[in-house]
Structure formats: structure tokens, C-alpha cells
Design a protein around this motif. Structure first.
Motif, PDB file in Angstrom:
ATOM      1  N   LEU A  40       0.857  -1.184   0.000  1.00  0.00           N
ATOM      2  CA  LEU A  40       0.000   0.000   0.000  1.00  0.00           C
ATOM      3  C   LEU A  40       0.892   1.231   0.000  1.00  0.00           C
ATOM      4  CD1 LEU A  40      -2.901   1.182   0.268  1.00  0.00           C
ATOM      5  CD2 LEU A  40      -2.521   1.209   2.746  1.00  0.00           C
ATOM      6  N   TYR A  41       0.558   2.185  -0.860  1.00  0.00           N
ATOM      7  CA  TYR A  41       1.320   3.425  -0.982  1.00  0.00           C
ATOM      8  C   TYR A  41       0.401   4.623  -0.773  1.00  0.00           C
ATOM      9  CZ  TYR A  41       4.697   0.364  -3.274  1.00  0.00           C
ATOM     10  OH  TYR A  41       5.569  -0.645  -3.553  1.00  0.00           O
ATOM     11  N   GLN A  42       0.986   5.703  -0.244  1.00  0.00           N
ATOM     12  CA  GLN A  42       0.242   6.953  -0.077  1.00  0.00           C
ATOM     13  C   GLN A  42       0.858   8.000  -0.995  1.00  0.00           C
ATOM     14  OE1 GLN A  42       0.384   8.859   3.846  1.00  0.00           O
ATOM     15  NE2 GLN A  42      -1.797   9.296   3.632  1.00  0.00           N
ATOM     16  N   ASP A  43       0.023   8.690  -1.736  1.00  0.00           N
ATOM     17  CA  ASP A  43       0.458   9.719  -2.673  1.00  0.00           C
ATOM     18  C   ASP A  43       1.159  10.846  -1.905  1.00  0.00           C
ATOM     19  OD1 ASP A  43       0.129  12.283  -4.271  1.00  0.00           O
ATOM     20  OD2 ASP A  43      -0.661  10.829  -5.711  1.00  0.00           O
ATOM     21  N   ASN A  44       2.320  11.276  -2.393  1.00  0.00           N
ATOM     22  CA  ASN A  44       3.068  12.355  -1.740  1.00  0.00           C
ATOM     23  C   ASN A  44       2.367  13.702  -1.823  1.00  0.00           C
ATOM     24  OD1 ASN A  44       5.225  10.823  -0.861  1.00  0.00           O
ATOM     25  ND2 ASN A  44       6.454  11.200  -2.685  1.00  0.00           N
ATOM     26  N   ASN A  45       1.598  13.905  -2.883  1.00  0.00           N
ATOM     27  CA  ASN A  45       0.955  15.204  -3.104  1.00  0.00           C
ATOM     28  C   ASN A  45      -0.479  15.267  -2.604  1.00  0.00           C
ATOM     29  OD1 ASN A  45       3.236  16.335  -4.443  1.00  0.00           O
ATOM     30  ND2 ASN A  45       2.685  15.123  -6.238  1.00  0.00           N
ATOM     31  N   LEU A  50      -4.612   6.522  -1.557  1.00  0.00           N
ATOM     32  CA  LEU A  50      -3.871   5.350  -1.106  1.00  0.00           C
ATOM     33  C   LEU A  50      -4.024   4.274  -2.174  1.00  0.00           C
ATOM     34  CD1 LEU A  50      -5.264   5.876   2.374  1.00  0.00           C
ATOM     35  CD2 LEU A  50      -2.820   5.602   2.009  1.00  0.00           C
ATOM     36  N   THR A  51      -2.908   3.756  -2.625  1.00  0.00           N
ATOM     37  CA  THR A  51      -2.919   2.850  -3.773  1.00  0.00           C
ATOM     38  C   THR A  51      -2.249   1.533  -3.440  1.00  0.00           C
ATOM     39  OG1 THR A  51      -2.854   4.744  -5.273  1.00  0.00           O
ATOM     40  CG2 THR A  51      -2.200   2.611  -6.186  1.00  0.00           C
ATOM     41  N   PHE A  52      -2.967   0.457  -3.750  1.00  0.00           N
ATOM     42  CA  PHE A  52      -2.388  -0.876  -3.654  1.00  0.00           C
ATOM     43  C   PHE A  52      -1.665  -1.170  -4.961  1.00  0.00           C
ATOM     44  CE2 PHE A  52      -6.053  -1.330  -0.800  1.00  0.00           C
ATOM     45  CZ  PHE A  52      -5.455  -1.928   0.306  1.00  0.00           C
ATOM     46  N   ILE A  53      -0.467  -1.687  -4.847  1.00  0.00           N
ATOM     47  CA  ILE A  53       0.229  -2.225  -6.013  1.00  0.00           C
ATOM     48  C   ILE A  53       0.562  -3.669  -5.669  1.00  0.00           C
ATOM     49  CG2 ILE A  53       2.206  -2.057  -7.569  1.00  0.00           C
ATOM     50  CD1 ILE A  53       2.197   0.964  -7.077  1.00  0.00           C
ATOM     51  N   GLU A  54       0.025  -4.556  -6.503  1.00  0.00           N
ATOM     52  CA  GLU A  54       0.118  -5.991  -6.252  1.00  0.00           C
ATOM     53  C   GLU A  54       0.678  -6.685  -7.482  1.00  0.00           C
ATOM     54  OE1 GLU A  54      -3.931  -7.256  -5.454  1.00  0.00           O
ATOM     55  OE2 GLU A  54      -4.401  -5.253  -4.714  1.00  0.00           O
ATOM     56  N   LYS A  55       1.403  -7.768  -7.259  1.00  0.00           N
ATOM     57  CA  LYS A  55       1.857  -8.618  -8.361  1.00  0.00           C
ATOM     58  C   LYS A  55       1.368 -10.030  -8.088  1.00  0.00           C
ATOM     59  CE  LYS A  55       5.935  -6.133  -9.917  1.00  0.00           C
ATOM     60  NZ  LYS A  55       5.574  -5.845 -11.282  1.00  0.00           N
ATOM     61  N   TRP A  56       0.721 -10.597  -9.107  1.00  0.00           N
ATOM     62  CA  TRP A  56       0.154 -11.936  -9.002  1.00  0.00           C
ATOM     63  C   TRP A  56       0.680 -12.810 -10.127  1.00  0.00           C
ATOM     64  CZ3 TRP A  56      -2.645 -13.287  -4.811  1.00  0.00           C
ATOM     65  CH2 TRP A  56      -3.087 -12.249  -3.993  1.00  0.00           C
ATOM     66  N   GLU A  57       0.795 -14.078  -9.809  1.00  0.00           N
ATOM     67  CA  GLU A  57       1.329 -15.048 -10.767  1.00  0.00           C
ATOM     68  C   GLU A  57       0.465 -15.170 -12.024  1.00  0.00           C
ATOM     69  OE1 GLU A  57       1.900 -19.704 -10.319  1.00  0.00           O
ATOM     70  OE2 GLU A  57       3.145 -18.532  -8.940  1.00  0.00           O
ATOM     71  N   ASN A  58      -0.869 -15.181 -11.840  1.00  0.00           N
ATOM     72  CA  ASN A  58      -1.775 -15.360 -12.979  1.00  0.00           C
ATOM     73  C   ASN A  58      -3.194 -14.934 -12.591  1.00  0.00           C
ATOM     74  OD1 ASN A  58      -2.875 -17.572 -11.478  1.00  0.00           O
ATOM     75  ND2 ASN A  58      -1.275 -18.889 -12.320  1.00  0.00           N
ATOM     76  N   GLU A  59      -4.100 -15.014 -13.560  1.00  0.00           N
ATOM     77  CA  GLU A  59      -5.488 -14.603 -13.314  1.00  0.00           C
ATOM     78  C   GLU A  59      -6.184 -15.498 -12.299  1.00  0.00           C
ATOM     79  OE1 GLU A  59      -7.747 -13.965 -16.893  1.00  0.00           O
ATOM     80  OE2 GLU A  59      -6.154 -12.743 -17.774  1.00  0.00           O
ATOM     81  N   GLU A  60      -5.843 -16.769 -12.291  1.00  0.00           N
ATOM     82  CA  GLU A  60      -6.454 -17.702 -11.335  1.00  0.00           C
ATOM     83  C   GLU A  60      -6.106 -17.303  -9.900  1.00  0.00           C
ATOM     84  OE1 GLU A  60      -8.600 -21.063  -9.873  1.00  0.00           O
ATOM     85  OE2 GLU A  60      -8.738 -19.805 -11.651  1.00  0.00           O
TER      86      GLU A  60
END
Length: 95
Positions: A40-45, A50-60
Motif C-alpha cells: 500500500l502506498y500513499q500519494d506524496n501530493n 492510497l494505492t495498492f500495487i500488487e503482483k500476481w502469478e496469474n489470473e487464477e
């Protein structure tokens, strides 16, 4: 690999509550099969973004995540304290 960017515009009075609620979501999501990154990230400006950035192996793995108990329990609570709907974009890694 699929990257999810989920941007949340949170009511300024509920930023701390939003962050507190997300801690369990993040903790449990990182344990899931197929989860490569979940932050989770918070915008500096604009502290309300608040933005989630996630990495997933696949759609399943994303589908299973979206059906998980912790996701279904926590996300509706997060939605109630936002100023507008979450903007969710999925990106396929190409290089």
C-alpha cells in the motif's frame, strides 16, 4: 505475471482507519499462493490517495484472492470510507 494498481481516494477523516484496516488484508494476501508482491502506498501530493500495487502469478491466483475470506470481509469496509469508487487497473508484464 499480472500487476494490479488499485487507487483509492479516501475521505480525509478516515485515512488512519483505512490504513489500519488494510494491515490485515495485506498480511493475509501476502500468504496466498500466487501473490508475489502486495503493498500500500500513499500519494506524496495528496494524502487522501492510497494505492495498492500488487503482483500476481496469474489470473487464477487473482480470482482466488478476490474470493478469499479476508478480501470479502475487509474490502467492503474500505469501500464505505472512500470518496469514490476504487480505480482498478490490471497490467500484463510484456518485457
Amino acid at each position: 505475471m499480472i500487476t494490479i494498481v488499485a487507487k483509492n481516494t479516501v475521505n480525509k477523516d478516515y485515512i488512519h482507519e483505512f490504513i489500519k484496516l488494510t494491515s490485515k488484508l495485506i498480511e493475509e494476501s501476502r500468504k496466498e499462493n500466487g501473490c508475489k508482491m502486495y503493498h500500500l502506498y500513499q500519494d506524496n501530493n495528496n494524502k487522501n490517495i492510497l494505492t495498492f500495487i500488487e503482483k500476481w502469478e496469474n489470473e487464477e491466483s487473482i480470482r482466488i484472492h478476490n474470493e478469499s475470506i479476508h478480501f470479502k470481509k475487509i474490502v467492503p469496509k474500505l469501500n464505505r470510507i472512500q470518496e469514490k469508487d476504487t480505480e482498478v487497473n490490471l497490467y500484463k508484464e510484456i518485457e
